[in-house]
Scaffold this active site. Structure first.
Site, short mmCIF file in Angstrom:
data_model
loop_
_atom_site.label_atom_id
_atom_site.label_comp_id
_atom_site.label_asym_id
_atom_site.label_seq_id
_atom_site.Cartn_x
_atom_site.Cartn_y
_atom_site.Cartn_z
N HIS A 243 -5.36 -7.55 -9.90
CA HIS A 243 -6.72 -8.03 -9.92
C HIS A 243 -7.71 -8.31 -11.11
CE1 HIS A 243 -6.98 -8.12 -5.50
NE2 HIS A 243 -6.25 -7.15 -5.65
N ASP A 306 -5.04 -1.42 -6.56
CA ASP A 306 -4.50 -1.82 -5.33
C ASP A 306 -3.99 -3.21 -5.32
OD1 ASP A 306 -7.01 -2.82 -6.09
OD2 ASP A 306 -7.08 -3.80 -4.10
N GLU A 307 -2.90 -3.45 -4.56
CA GLU A 307 -2.25 -4.80 -4.39
C GLU A 307 -1.80 -5.42 -5.61
OE1 GLU A 307 -5.14 -6.36 -0.72
OE2 GLU A 307 -5.70 -6.84 -2.65
N VAL A 308 -0.97 -4.42 -6.35
CA VAL A 308 -0.01 -5.08 -7.46
C VAL A 308 1.12 -5.62 -6.80
CG1 VAL A 308 1.06 -4.47 -9.77
CG2 VAL A 308 -1.20 -3.56 -8.95
N GLU A 358 -2.71 3.35 -3.24
CA GLU A 358 -1.65 2.86 -3.95
C GLU A 358 -1.14 3.62 -5.16
OE1 GLU A 358 -2.93 -1.25 -2.12
OE2 GLU A 358 -3.69 0.76 -2.95
#
Length: 698
Positions: A243, A306-308, A358
């Site tokens: 992000h 998060d969300e890598v 995460e």
């Protein structure tokens, strides 16, 4: 509110609160509360007196209380409120500070005692909710309250990146948070769509990554001071290593693949990611995080995590070699390596790390895990010896009704944690992601539903076990929030006349807006895929609010009528609501569709056509059920068609959440003359059997 409503509120509080008995219109509910018969007139307002230590922030809170309740201040003849704090809390609040307070109202006046002045703030917040009426009609019921929070971390996260939330809108949220005893503002400050914080060390970050919308250091100091005055901590988040598209606009050399970065305008998970193998990254972060650590005084700093998705890491041969050479195993191991380096940097600057779930890893010295994917992640964290907070179930951007958020508990039954593990669960945070929120609409998305989450985090598990009075209390607290400046309802007063064009259409448009809700979860991205972070939020979905009261009425009284077709009150309430919808939609449909009108108006007219058909169908169903006469076959077919049409996706990204109830009414109105003997599931099965097209398309 009218005097009658306040009288009813007072009557509802004249009892010892116990299971099955009326409870006071307070939110959060205190740990122990007794409201007795009798009250004090507040015609001359309050006179606040400190016993012992004087607190500047408690005095300021007392002044705000009188102002919001429209009471005279400083009158010598007012009700005396004695404030006793045994010590003054730190100027900047800290995690775990004692927020216990005692509050008593009797013939002698009001007395609030607390361990410190932040406890006094919590007692004053309860006192504000106890005030019934305003101005010369205001009264205060006799009460005795002993109160303390269940969890020490009760937060609201605001994403200021995808859509910019300026300081004034932010401080307004803080004021409202204090009213329901939330005590942590979590600021999500960096994202693919924007870098929203000034960096004096690396000014290109905010100059190139923000479109000119960011908080200066002075802005942040003002927000922190405003929050501290209300006993609220401010925790910053700088999301990394994913992000980070807005970071790489200014510093592409920090990325995992070469090439100039650019701000992302859409929503979703993107590939941009920092390069953990680049040694020059860590001195950069040391300088930046050192600057931010000096700006934000709280002990915690959020690193996201998060969300890598690892796409760029997989595409870079040097990064793959680094993973193998350092026995990191995979991308998760690489991210853990990065997180450890960042945690060490923050430790040198006196900060503890908080990250999304995460980042949980055996080798990661994270201070707090924020679990957004489920309670299993929270349980895993505390079993591993980490502290944790819950956000799963509190994603208010998903537009779920308040009751669903209310049912989410940081310590749900069946989680099987030891007492020590339970003690490491610090609480939770509501999360307001801003894909579909801006400064104008944020109040309507956050409030009043977040008050229900605040109660879940403050009040006892036993108090939250009862749900029957949630919405009546939420409605009352909604009025208190409005008196403190919340625009969750009043923003429509400005928008609806602009959309309607003709002032005669405003009441009808309001009725339509109150009947629809924005689509849930992230389905709006599918209905309005063209919209970006640069587009104004000006569709019908931005007028509509979560938790439609009129739809909830239809759902509640439909259940009652289906359980008892002779329930005259249920039938009357349904007839009245359906008639109001039919009348308003007729005005909108017949008014014409002028191309010059805003698109929200065009969308409202299309939804009005659907609501009109549903309103007439509802009227017919109620008459059939109460008269015990089946609807004619052709009416069944046209009714099923109306339900089908109203259920179809539409560009307004709104929906009618009462449709399942109307389906049940139609089933009951068409089953047999003995339909009252047929239970709900059988009724629905019968309808689906009679109208297979409905089943295939619903």
């Amino acid at each position: 509110m009218c005097r009658l409503k306040y009288f009813l509120i007072l009557v509802s509080m004249t009892a010892l609160v116990a299971a099955g008995e009326p409870r006071p219109s307070l939110m959060p509910l205190p740990a122990e509360v007794r409201v007795d018969i009798g009250s004090l007139s507040l015609v001359q307002g309050f006179v606040f007196q400190f016993e012992g230590l004087e607190s500047r922030r408690a005095a300021a809170a007392a002044s705000r209380l009188s102002e919001s309740a429209k009471l005279p201040g400083g009158s010598t003849g007012g009700v005396v409120v004695k404030l006793l704090a045994r010590e003054l809390a730190p100027e900047i609040p800290v995690l775990g500070i004692d927020e216990t307070y005692l509050l008593k109202v009797d013939h002698a006046g009001v007395r609030i005692e607390a361990a410190n002045d932040i406890g006094l703030l919590r007692g004053l917040a309860t006192l504000r909710q106890l005030v019934a009426g305003e101005g010369r009609s205001a009264r205060l019921p006799f009460a005795e309250i002993k109160d303390s929070p269940r969890f020490p971390w009760r937060g609201l996260m605001v994403d200021v990146c995808r859509h910019w939330i300026p300081p004034a809108a932010l401080t307004r949220q803080i004021e409202l948070m204090a009213a329901v005893k939330l005590n942590v503002l979590h600021l999500h400050l960096t994202e693919d769509q924007g870098f929203r914080i000034e960096s004096k060390a690396f000014p290109r970050l905010h100059e190139l990554g923000s479109d000119g919308a960011y908080y200066s250091h002075a802005d942040i100091r003002g927000v922190i001071a405003f929050a501290a005055e209300r006993g609220i901590r401010v925790v910053p988040e700088f999301d990394m290593p994913g992000h980070t598209a807005s970071w790489l606009v200014a510093h592409p050399e920090l990325g995992s693949l070469p090439g100039p970065g650019q701000i992302v305008r859409k929503w979703g998970i993107f590939d941009s990611v920092l390069d953990p193998t680049n040694e020059s990254l860590y001195p950069f972060l040391d300088t930046f995080l050192g600057e931010m650590s000096a700006l934000f005084p709280d002990a915690f700093l959020h690193i996201g995590g998060d969300e890598v998705n690892g796409v760029q890491w997989n595409a870079n041969p040097a990064i793959r070699r680094f993973i193998r050479a350092n026995s990191l195993g995979n991308n998760q191991g690489l991210q853990a390596h990065f997180n450890r380096r960042v945690a060490a940097i923050l430790a040198r600057h006196g900060k503890q790390v908080i990250g999304w779930d995460e980042v949980l890893h055996p080798d990661m010295p994270v201070g707090v895990i924020q679990s957004w994917r489920g309670t299993s992640g929270l349980a895993e964290a505390v079993r591993a010896g980490r502290k944790a907070i819950l956000s799963h179930g509190y994603y208010i951007d998903l537009i779920h009704p308040a009751i669903e958020h209310y049912r989410a508990d940081p310590l749900p039954e069946g989680l099987a944690l030891t007492p020590d593990e339970q003690a490491r669960v610090l609480g939770g945070e509501a999360t307001m992601w801003s894909e579909w929120v801006d400064a104008d609409t944020i109040d309507s998305r956050v409030w009043p539903r977040t008050a229900a989450i605040a109660e879940r985090l403050w009040s006892t598990r036993e108090a939250c076990a009862r749900e029957d009075d949630l919405y009546p209390r939420l409605e009352y607290v909604s009025g208190v929030l409005a008196s403190l400046g919340s625009r969750h309802a009043s923003y429509l007063d400005e928008r609806l006349p602009r959309v309607a064009g003709d002032p005669r259409l405003v009441p009808a448009l309001r009725t339509l807006v109150d009947a629809v809700e924005p689509v849930k979860v992230y389905r709006r991205m599918h209905f309005q895929p063209e919209m970006t972070s640069l587009d104004p939020l000006d569709t019908l979905a931005d007028l509509a609010r979560p938790d439609s009261a009129s739809s909830r009425l239809v759902n509640d009284f439909s259940r009652r009528l289906l359980d008892d077709p002779a329930d005259e009150k249920a039938a009357l309430r349904l007839r009245t609501q359906f008639a109001a919808w039919a009348e308003s939609t007729a005005l909108l449909v017949n008014a014409g569709c002028l191309e010059s009108r805003p698109r929200a108006y065009q969308q409202a007219r299309e939804m009005a056509k659907r609501l009109s058909a549903l309103a007439v169908l509802g009227q017919d169903c109620v008459e059939a059920i109460t008269s015990r006469k089946d609807l004619a076959p052709d009416r069944v077919a046209s009714g099923a068609k109306a339900l089908l049409e109203a259920s179809r996706p539409n560009q307004s990204a709104t929906e009618f959440v009462f449709i399942p109830s109307l389906r049940r009414l139609l089933a009951a109105a068409t089953a047999t003359h003995d339909f009252h003997l047929v239970k709900g599931e059988a009724r629905e099965a019968w309808l689906l059997e009679m109208t297979p097209a409905y089943e295939s398309q619903h």
